[in-house]
Design an enzyme around this catalytic site. Sequence first.
Site, short mmCIF file in Angstrom:
data_model
loop_
_atom_site.label_atom_id
_atom_site.label_comp_id
_atom_site.label_asym_id
_atom_site.label_seq_id
_atom_site.Cartn_x
_atom_site.Cartn_y
_atom_site.Cartn_z
N GLN A 55 -2.66 1.10 -9.75
CA GLN A 55 -2.30 -0.20 -8.49
C GLN A 55 -3.69 -0.51 -8.08
O GLN A 55 -4.58 0.59 -7.44
CB GLN A 55 -1.47 0.62 -7.26
CG GLN A 55 -0.69 -0.63 -6.31
CD GLN A 55 0.05 0.06 -6.04
OE1 GLN A 55 0.20 0.99 -5.99
NE2 GLN A 55 0.85 -0.31 -4.80
N HIS A 69 4.62 -4.81 -6.16
CA HIS A 69 5.16 -6.25 -7.06
C HIS A 69 5.20 -5.36 -8.51
O HIS A 69 4.86 -4.39 -8.10
CB HIS A 69 3.57 -7.37 -6.99
CG HIS A 69 2.36 -6.17 -6.84
ND1 HIS A 69 1.84 -5.43 -6.68
CD2 HIS A 69 1.77 -5.86 -8.63
CE1 HIS A 69 0.49 -5.10 -7.09
NE2 HIS A 69 0.57 -5.77 -8.44
P1 AMP Z 1 -1.98 -3.88 -10.00
O1 AMP Z 1 -2.62 -3.12 -10.49
O2 AMP Z 1 -0.36 -3.28 -10.72
O3 AMP Z 1 -2.20 -3.33 -8.76
O4 AMP Z 1 -2.15 -5.48 -9.99
C1 AMP Z 1 -2.38 -5.99 -8.97
C2 AMP Z 1 -2.50 -7.99 -9.80
O5 AMP Z 1 -2.85 -8.66 -8.83
C3 AMP Z 1 -3.56 -7.73 -11.11
O6 AMP Z 1 -3.24 -7.73 -12.13
C4 AMP Z 1 -4.87 -8.93 -11.06
O7 AMP Z 1 -4.59 -9.02 -11.59
C5 AMP Z 1 -3.99 -9.54 -9.83
N1 AMP Z 1 -4.19 -10.53 -9.07
C6 AMP Z 1 -5.37 -10.16 -7.33
N2 AMP Z 1 -5.62 -10.84 -7.16
C7 AMP Z 1 -5.03 -12.05 -7.37
C8 AMP Z 1 -4.29 -13.41 -6.68
N3 AMP Z 1 -5.57 -13.94 -5.46
N4 AMP Z 1 -3.47 -13.92 -7.36
C9 AMP Z 1 -3.25 -13.32 -7.97
N5 AMP Z 1 -2.48 -12.60 -8.58
C10 AMP Z 1 -4.12 -11.86 -8.41
#
Ligand code: AMP
Length: 115
Positions: A95, A101
């Site tokens: 995470q 999410h």
């Molecule tokens: P996690 O690592 O499971 O917490 O997932 C977070 C996700 O958010 C990652 O896959 C990132 O690529 C995505 N992410 C980070 N910043 C943004 C943003 N501004 N818009 C869309 N996705 C994002």
Amino acid sequence: MNSDCLFCKIIAGEIPATIHFEDSQLVVFEDIGPQAPHHLLIVPKKHIRTTLDLTPLDNELVGHIYQIAGRMARDLGFSEAGFRVVNNCNDAGGQTVWHLHFHLLGGRDMTWPPG
Ligand code: AMP
Ligand code: ZN
């Protein structure tokens, strides 16, 4: 709304995102670093930090998230081929954004075990 939270800012429209679906409970937008041809994030509007912070009051919300995951997979045309829904929890789980999410990944063959 948590003013320090990236996803709360996207939900509030303060940071742009490519939104595919929105209702009273959640928003679905494209991941900025896609790991598959289709990579959407299904994000509850309520600021919940991690899976560990869910309570019984959120049971309907989580069920709704999975209903929307299936609907999005059908609408985008990869439901029958197959897809993956992923929730990363805490550091070892991968995470990086501290607002609950669910990743919806589709459009390619997935491997197992995941990295
Ligand atoms: P996690 O690592 O499971 O917490 O997932 C977070 C996700 O958010 C990652 O896959 C990132 O690529 C995505 N992410 C980070 N910043 C943004 C943003 N501004 N818009 C869309 N996705 C994002
Ligand atoms: Zn948040």
